[in-house]
Design a protein around this motif. Structure first.
Motif, PDB file in Angstrom:
ATOM      1  N   SER A 147     -19.766  37.772  57.169  1.00  0.00           N
ATOM      2  CA  SER A 147     -18.738  38.715  57.605  1.00  0.00           C
ATOM      3  C   SER A 147     -19.345  39.990  58.174  1.00  0.00           C
ATOM      4  CB  SER A 147     -17.807  39.062  56.437  1.00  0.00           C
ATOM      5  OG  SER A 147     -17.127  37.912  55.980  1.00  0.00           O
ATOM      6  N   THR A 176      -9.808  37.300  52.197  1.00  0.00           N
ATOM      7  CA  THR A 176     -10.181  36.604  53.426  1.00  0.00           C
ATOM      8  C   THR A 176     -10.818  37.602  54.382  1.00  0.00           C
ATOM      9  OG1 THR A 176      -8.400  34.989  53.193  1.00  0.00           O
ATOM     10  CG2 THR A 176      -9.366  35.247  55.377  1.00  0.00           C
ATOM     11  N   TYR A 177     -12.008  37.262  54.874  1.00  0.00           N
ATOM     12  CA  TYR A 177     -12.740  38.137  55.777  1.00  0.00           C
ATOM     13  C   TYR A 177     -13.012  37.399  57.091  1.00  0.00           C
ATOM     14  CZ  TYR A 177     -13.721  40.742  51.496  1.00  0.00           C
ATOM     15  OH  TYR A 177     -13.594  41.433  50.330  1.00  0.00           O
ATOM     16  N   PRO A 178     -13.001  38.107  58.213  1.00  0.00           N
ATOM     17  CA  PRO A 178     -13.368  37.471  59.489  1.00  0.00           C
ATOM     18  C   PRO A 178     -14.863  37.261  59.561  1.00  0.00           C
ATOM     19  CG  PRO A 178     -12.974  39.811  59.817  1.00  0.00           C
ATOM     20  CD  PRO A 178     -12.636  39.528  58.380  1.00  0.00           C
ATOM     21  N   CYS A 179     -15.295  36.227  60.264  1.00  0.00           N
ATOM     22  CA  CYS A 179     -16.742  35.975  60.408  1.00  0.00           C
ATOM     23  C   CYS A 179     -16.989  35.187  61.691  1.00  0.00           C
ATOM     24  CB  CYS A 179     -17.309  35.251  59.192  1.00  0.00           C
ATOM     25  SG  CYS A 179     -16.439  33.742  58.749  1.00  0.00           S
ATOM     26  N   HIS A 211     -19.904  39.732  61.768  1.00  0.00           N
ATOM     27  CA  HIS A 211     -18.713  39.500  62.590  1.00  0.00           C
ATOM     28  C   HIS A 211     -18.815  40.257  63.912  1.00  0.00           C
ATOM     29  CE1 HIS A 211     -14.599  38.664  63.594  1.00  0.00           C
ATOM     30  NE2 HIS A 211     -14.257  39.936  63.550  1.00  0.00           N
ATOM     31  N   GLN A 238     -13.481  32.520  59.927  1.00  0.00           N
ATOM     32  CA  GLN A 238     -13.084  33.343  58.794  1.00  0.00           C
ATOM     33  C   GLN A 238     -13.470  32.615  57.510  1.00  0.00           C
ATOM     34  OE1 GLN A 238      -8.830  33.827  59.107  1.00  0.00           O
ATOM     35  NE2 GLN A 238      -8.418  31.888  58.075  1.00  0.00           N
ATOM     36  N   THR A 252     -12.616  32.576  53.133  1.00  0.00           N
ATOM     37  CA  THR A 252     -11.813  33.031  52.006  1.00  0.00           C
ATOM     38  C   THR A 252     -12.661  32.961  50.742  1.00  0.00           C
ATOM     39  OG1 THR A 252      -9.753  32.279  53.015  1.00  0.00           O
ATOM     40  CG2 THR A 252      -9.739  32.640  50.646  1.00  0.00           C
TER      41      THR A 252
END
Length: 505
Positions: free
Chosen positions: A293, A335-338, A296, A324, A326
């Motif tokens: 993340s 939940t993080y964007p990646c 990102h 993303q 979780t």
């Protein structure tokens, strides 16, 4: 005596409103925090008590109860020190009750100084959505929080400054949002320093133009790490939405430098091969972003790829596909964007000199096979380009002039990315690497000779279905760089050449 103060919390990248209620009642002196606090929140009583006394304000001589609502959401971190401080003084009548449009964030030192917190930007954005128009934060977080539109951010270095502002004695000057620089001038190492490695340089440009993942295979000292560190410099500048999301991730992780607004450079993360699967994916008792993340909208570089643990590498498979991740724990889920570019480097064998002219390889065939089997086939399938980094000749190293500059390459890459952005407008993705399998026939037309060439390659190499998709996406990028609408034999041949390990297998 009762007072209510607004504050905020953060779960993943989403902020939420928290009501800090303070009640001072009769009874023996005591301090209690309720509302599902963690250890850092429960300890706020000692910090707030010392700050109140050291700033020469009276401390209540009776029972103090602080409730953090909503009570069913776990509260983490020391950011509630300032709202608790303000709530106690307001309940005691030492300052006017804060308005319903005001919110407070900050960790207190024992002398009343305010220390920076993590997650200021997501919480400032949540404050704007919740209708809170004034936000009091530590001075180091002011530039970051001021990015949020619709909220007036007041930076304070001590709790006394907040009290004096609320009493009207010494109003604080609001922070001003820093202007967003869309040009994003690259300040890192330049491709002009690279000597030789024409094939690897071309592969990096193709990867940057289409957002593709890349693996470089070569003996030690060929410049694999040097090339990887220059990749962010040829990527297009961060757009405003990308900068906002990237800064939010770093804000939650507590990695935004003090006094910094939006991040202007694409991230480059290079974890050591001893990194754990949890550190790579993110987690902990209170979930935090991991390396995937933190990379990102940038580059995740894994040097000496086979040395990473198998579990750590397998963590990458879902993020590479979904963009993303979780992280689920007993107390929380986030939940993080990646959406990152994976760039990896490895030696061809354990000793590093298999196939290298001028050096004798001391590895047995079985040792080489075991070494390469540390990287699973499914992970290799998710790496679009696999290229060889050859030793650099003396004449290239001794040449007075270096290679092409990063700025020149970046201009070409930005033009190709803009072409892709216009082509995929409204489809939910913006570059060839993210082209869904169902759209390949539509956007990756092959000429008749190219179709025959691909059929023959599959019959000979036994590519997987995922490798088929990757080859077409890379060929689409090469065609875009050549200004071609239809993928011809030349573009397809170059894409097939970027499957180094498939050919050797």
């Amino acid at each position: 005596m009762y007072a209510a103060v607004n504050s905020l919390g953060v779960a993943g990248l989403d902020g939420y409103r928290v009501a800090v209620e303070t009640d001072i009642s009769g009874g023996l002196p005591a301090f209690a925090v309720v509302g599902l606090p963690d250890s850092a929140v429960r300890e706020c009583g000692e910090r707030v008590r010392s700050a109140v006394k050291n700033l020469r304000y009276p401390w209540p001589g009776s029972h103090v109860t602080v409730n953090l609502a909503p009570a069913d959401v776990r509260k983490t971190g020391p950011l509630y020190d300032l709202p608790v401080f303000v709530g106690i003084l307001a309940a005691e009548g030492q300052l006017p009750a804060p308005g319903p449009h005001q919110a407070f964030l900050g960790e207190l030192g024992l002398d009343g100084t305010l220390r920076p917190i993590a997650g200021a930007l997501p919480m400032a954005l949540a404050a704007a959505k919740a209708g809170l128009t004034e936000l009091f934060v530590p001075a180091e977080n002011a530039a970051e929080a001021a990015v949020a539109k619709g909220v007036t951010v007041y930076p304070a270095r001590t709790a006394r400054q907040v009290v004096e502002h609320l009493c009207g004695a010494a109003p604080l000057a609001p922070a001003t949002a820093q202007g967003y620089d869309a040009t994003g001038q690259w300040l890192g190492p330049d491709f002009a320093d690279v000597r030789g490695q024409e094939q690897a340089r071309r592969a990096l440009e193709v990867a940057a133009a289409g957002g593709h993942n890349l693996l470089m295979v070569g003996p030690p000292g060929t410049g694999k790490s040097m090339l990887a560190k220059r990749l962010p410099g040829i990527l297009p500048p961060l757009s405003y939405p990308e900068a906002l999301e990237t800064t939010a991730v770093y804000s939650v992780a507590g990695l935004v430098p003090g006094g910094t607004g939006l991040l202007r450079q694409r991230p480059f993360r290079s974890p050591h091969h001893s990194v754990s699967a949890t550190a790579m994916a993110g987690g902990g008792s209170n979930p935090r972003p991991g390396e995937v993340s933190l990379a990102h909208n940038g580059v995740l570089f894994l040097d000496e790829l086979p040395e990473f643990g198998r579990e750590t590498l397998e963590v990458l498979r879902q993020p590479l596909e979904d963009g993303q991740i979780t992280v689920s724990r007993v107390h929380a889920s986030a939940t993080y964007p990646c959406r990152f570019m994976l760039v990896a480097a490895m030696n061809p064998c354990p000793c590093g000199y298999h196939g290298c002219p001028g050096h004798e390889c001391t590895c047995t065939p079985s040792a080489i096979a075991r070494y390469r089997q540390r990287i699973s086939g499914p992970l290799l399938d998710r790496i679009d380009l696999q290229v060889e980094a050859r030793p650099v000749e003396y004449d290239a190293l001794a040449a007075a002039a270096g290679g092409e500059t990063s700025a020149a390459i970046r201009a070409r890459v930005a033009a190709v990315r803009e072409l892709q952005r216009q082509r995929y407008a409204g489809l939910g993705f913006a570059c060839n690497a993210h082209l869904p399998s169902g759209q390949l026939r539509r956007f990756c037309p092959l000429s008749a000779p190219a179709e025959q060439m691909l059929r023959a390659a599959f019959a000979r190499m036994g590519y997987s279905a995922r490798a088929y998709d990757r080859i077409l996406r890379v060929a689409r990028t090469v065609a875009d760089m050549n200004g071609a609408e239809v993928i011809g034999p030349g573009e397809l041949m170059e894409a097939l050449q970027y499957r180094q390990l498939d050919r050797e297998g």
